[in-house]
Design an enzyme around this catalytic site. Structure first.
Site, PDB file in Angstrom:
ATOM      1  N   CYS A  95       0.939  -1.145   0.079  1.00  0.00           N
ATOM      2  CA  CYS A  95      -0.075   0.195   0.041  1.00  0.00           C
ATOM      3  C   CYS A  95       0.946   1.272   0.069  1.00  0.00           C
ATOM      4  O   CYS A  95       2.115   1.067   0.333  1.00  0.00           O
ATOM      5  CB  CYS A  95      -0.981   0.076   1.191  1.00  0.00           C
ATOM      6  SG  CYS A  95      -0.311   0.292   2.682  1.00  0.00           S
ATOM      7  N   GLU A  96       0.194   2.562  -0.404  1.00  0.00           N
ATOM      8  CA  GLU A  96       1.016   3.552  -0.625  1.00  0.00           C
ATOM      9  C   GLU A  96       1.560   4.461   0.704  1.00  0.00           C
ATOM     10  O   GLU A  96       2.558   4.874   0.738  1.00  0.00           O
ATOM     11  CB  GLU A  96       0.169   4.659  -1.144  1.00  0.00           C
ATOM     12  CG  GLU A  96      -0.961   4.956  -0.384  1.00  0.00           C
ATOM     13  CD  GLU A  96      -2.209   4.329  -0.957  1.00  0.00           C
ATOM     14  OE1 GLU A  96      -3.334   4.862  -0.867  1.00  0.00           O
ATOM     15  OE2 GLU A  96      -2.003   3.081  -1.211  1.00  0.00           O
ATOM     16  N   HIS A  97       1.122   3.646   1.840  1.00  0.00           N
ATOM     17  CA  HIS A  97       1.719   4.092   3.218  1.00  0.00           C
ATOM     18  C   HIS A  97       3.229   3.407   3.555  1.00  0.00           C
ATOM     19  O   HIS A  97       3.586   3.798   4.528  1.00  0.00           O
ATOM     20  CB  HIS A  97       0.618   3.835   4.267  1.00  0.00           C
ATOM     21  CG  HIS A  97      -0.539   4.513   3.954  1.00  0.00           C
ATOM     22  ND1 HIS A  97      -1.619   4.129   3.196  1.00  0.00           N
ATOM     23  CD2 HIS A  97      -1.284   5.751   4.511  1.00  0.00           C
ATOM     24  CE1 HIS A  97      -2.820   4.732   3.272  1.00  0.00           C
ATOM     25  NE2 HIS A  97      -2.444   5.956   3.914  1.00  0.00           N
ATOM     26  N   SER A 138      -3.738   8.686  -3.531  1.00  0.00           N
ATOM     27  CA  SER A 138      -2.887   8.076  -4.229  1.00  0.00           C
ATOM     28  C   SER A 138      -3.067   7.614  -5.624  1.00  0.00           C
ATOM     29  O   SER A 138      -2.425   7.127  -6.422  1.00  0.00           O
ATOM     30  CB  SER A 138      -2.192   7.224  -3.403  1.00  0.00           C
ATOM     31  OG  SER A 138      -1.896   7.670  -2.239  1.00  0.00           O
TER      32      SER A 138
END
Length: 507
Positions: A320-322, A389
């Protein structure tokens, strides 16, 4: 290193300052005590006013915390963010044209701040081309009062690029787990790393200041070098906040910080609604072994809980983008956090991976789709929501599977006698002649060689040379009556097969 109170930090903030703020979602890695102190000072004195704030992944609780604290009249003159769903008070100000509001992709914001810290002339990238952040389509401006052109179009060696222009940063406000008395800061007990280092560096190298909120202050030299994420040279003052949580209303948890792997996982099941189950199961049919995968929130999140996903759990690489890689990604108020991750990067490094084409397949939502195959996820019902995102991911993944209900969230279906029956069509037409915003540009996708599918509960479409092509329908569904009649445009029909029957088992 100065050790101050949150009130002392708030008193340092000047009218008109440009402030970059760390954190995301429902309070993950967020300096909430500093934001609250700044708000309280403004309510008491009317200062600091006319602030300009920048945050990449949005912070809020849908009510009063996070960036919502800056929504008082006169406190804010402008904002750059990627998402506004958690900040309805700011959405209201934007709709009333009471502040300069710029909406840019989350990864672009983070990468631009890194470029500022490195003293480079802005961010040069193809991310955002053809979308609403392209200067030919608005340049990310979300209110009439916007005074600045943040994005320009450039041509280099026969290719189009966007240049996101740099700006001066006066203050950075960040959050950490612990810091020593020299200011060396650790993020070891946070659920995410985000872009804290680049925020601190950009403020310092811009001639500004960086203030950090931490749970504990320890003696100099007591933090292992490998645990120091931000050297003290980048910081100007610390605020010790022993009551600091890992997210809003969530106390520190070693399982969320990655310090331990829990012996059991939270029970997460398929969506309860039949329509969402069908979408998730059909979308999951596109998974393949050894693929690098991103799964968005909302309707596509159901892909994580399908049997196909479980079957390939050890053969695909989910991120995930995190910054998390593999593990159990959490949702709701802990979206962005995970348990049992195998790796946790900074979100900035993760966006570099995505922007460079590292994703094989991404499952994303869709609020509107038009005849060309463009997708809108950023402006709904005239209200700016923002892409988060979405643009960073959708423009660079090799394959895209957009997931959503054909006629809106109030759609209801049943599966009886081996046929899907539409018991209620939704009241919202999602497949429209032209989208209100372009968050995903189909023309660019075709030129980039991306494979694109649009999966609904009753039909599957592909992106063809001239727009959408209806390629599959569910058992019992008639294309003209159940699909085309509920779309705002005519599309090519090339139905060569039914949606796989096994995805309708045990609905």
């Amino acid at each position: 290193m100065q050790i101050c109170s949150a009130r002392e930090i708030a008193a340092f903030v000047q009218d008109g300052d440009t402030i970059v703020i760390g954190g995301c979602g429902w309070g993950l890695a967020t300096p909430e005590a500093l934001l609250e102190a700044i708000e309280q000072r403004f309510l008491s004195t009317g200062h600091p006013k006319n602030l300009f704030v920048i945050n990449s992944l949005s912070i809020g609780d849908g009510d009063k915390r996070g960036l919502n604290r800056f929504s008082h009249k006169g406190m804010l003159r402008g904002i750059i963010s990627s998402h506004f769903a958690l900040t309805p008070s700011l959405q209201k100000l934007i709709s009333q044209d009471k502040l300069e509001a710029y909406c840019l992709p989350a990864g672009v914001i983070q990468q631009l701040i890194r470029e500022i810290g490195a003293g480079r002339p802005g961010l040069l990238t193809r991310t955002g081309l053809g979308t609403f952040v392209d200067p030919r389509h608005g340049g990310g401006k979300c209110s009439k009062s916007c005074k600045h052109d943040l994005v320009e179009l450039l041509h280099l060696h026969g290719q189009e690029y966007l240049r996101y222009r740099p700006f001066k940063i006066d203050l950075a406000l960040i959050c950490g787990s612990a810091a020593d008395t020299k200011g060396n800061l650790s993020l070891d007990e946070e659920a995410v790393t985000l872009d804290s280092l680049s925020l601190a560096m950009a403020a310092h190298n811009s001639g500004g200041h960086c203030f950090a909120q931490v749970r504990n202050i320890v003696e100099s030299g007591s933090l292992p070098a490998r645990s120091v994420a931000i050297p003290g040279v980048f910081l100007d003052a610390l605020v010790e906040t022993p009551s600091q949580t890992i997210a809003y209303d969530t106390p520190y948890s070693p399982a969320l910080s990655g310090a331990i792997k829990p012996s059991h996982r939270r029970v997460q099941n398929e969506p309860s609604e039949v329509a969402r189950k069908v979408i998730a199961r059909r979308a999951a049919e596109e998974l393949i072994e050894n693929a690098a995968v991103n799964i968005g929130f909302g309707v596509p999140s159901g892909v994580r809980f399908t049997e196909q996903r479980k079957k390939l759990a050890e053969q695909i690489w989910l991120s995930c983008e995190h910054g998390h890689h593999n593990g159990q990604f959490l949702g709701d108020t802990l979206y962005g956090a995970a348990q049992g991750s195998e790796a946790l990067l900074s979100s900035l490094d993760q966006f570099d991976f995505y922007n460079g084409g590292g994703l094989d397949i991404a499952f994303l939502g869709m609020s509107e789709v038009d005849r060309h195959g463009n997708v809108n996820l950023s402006k709904i019902g005239g209200k700016i929501v923002g892409p988060g995102s979405f643009i960073d991911i959708s423009q660079n993944a090799r394959k895209l599977v957009f997931c959503g209900l054909l006629t809106g969230v109030d759609t209801r279906v049943e599966y009886r006698k081996d046929k899907l029956k539409i018991t209620r069509n939704g009241t919202h037409t999602k497949f429209v002649e032209q989208t209100d915003h372009i968050t995903f540009n189909a023309i660019n996708a075709r030129s980039n060689g991306q494979e694109v599918l649009y999966v609904t509960e009753r039909a599957v479409f592909q992106l063809g040379p001239n727009g959408l092509v209806l390629t599959e329908v569910a058992p019992g569904i008639k294309p003209k009556r159940d699909v085309l009649a509920h779309m705002g445009f005519a599309c090519k029909v090339d139905v060569q097969r039914k949606m796989p029957e096994h995805i309708f088992n045990a609905l």
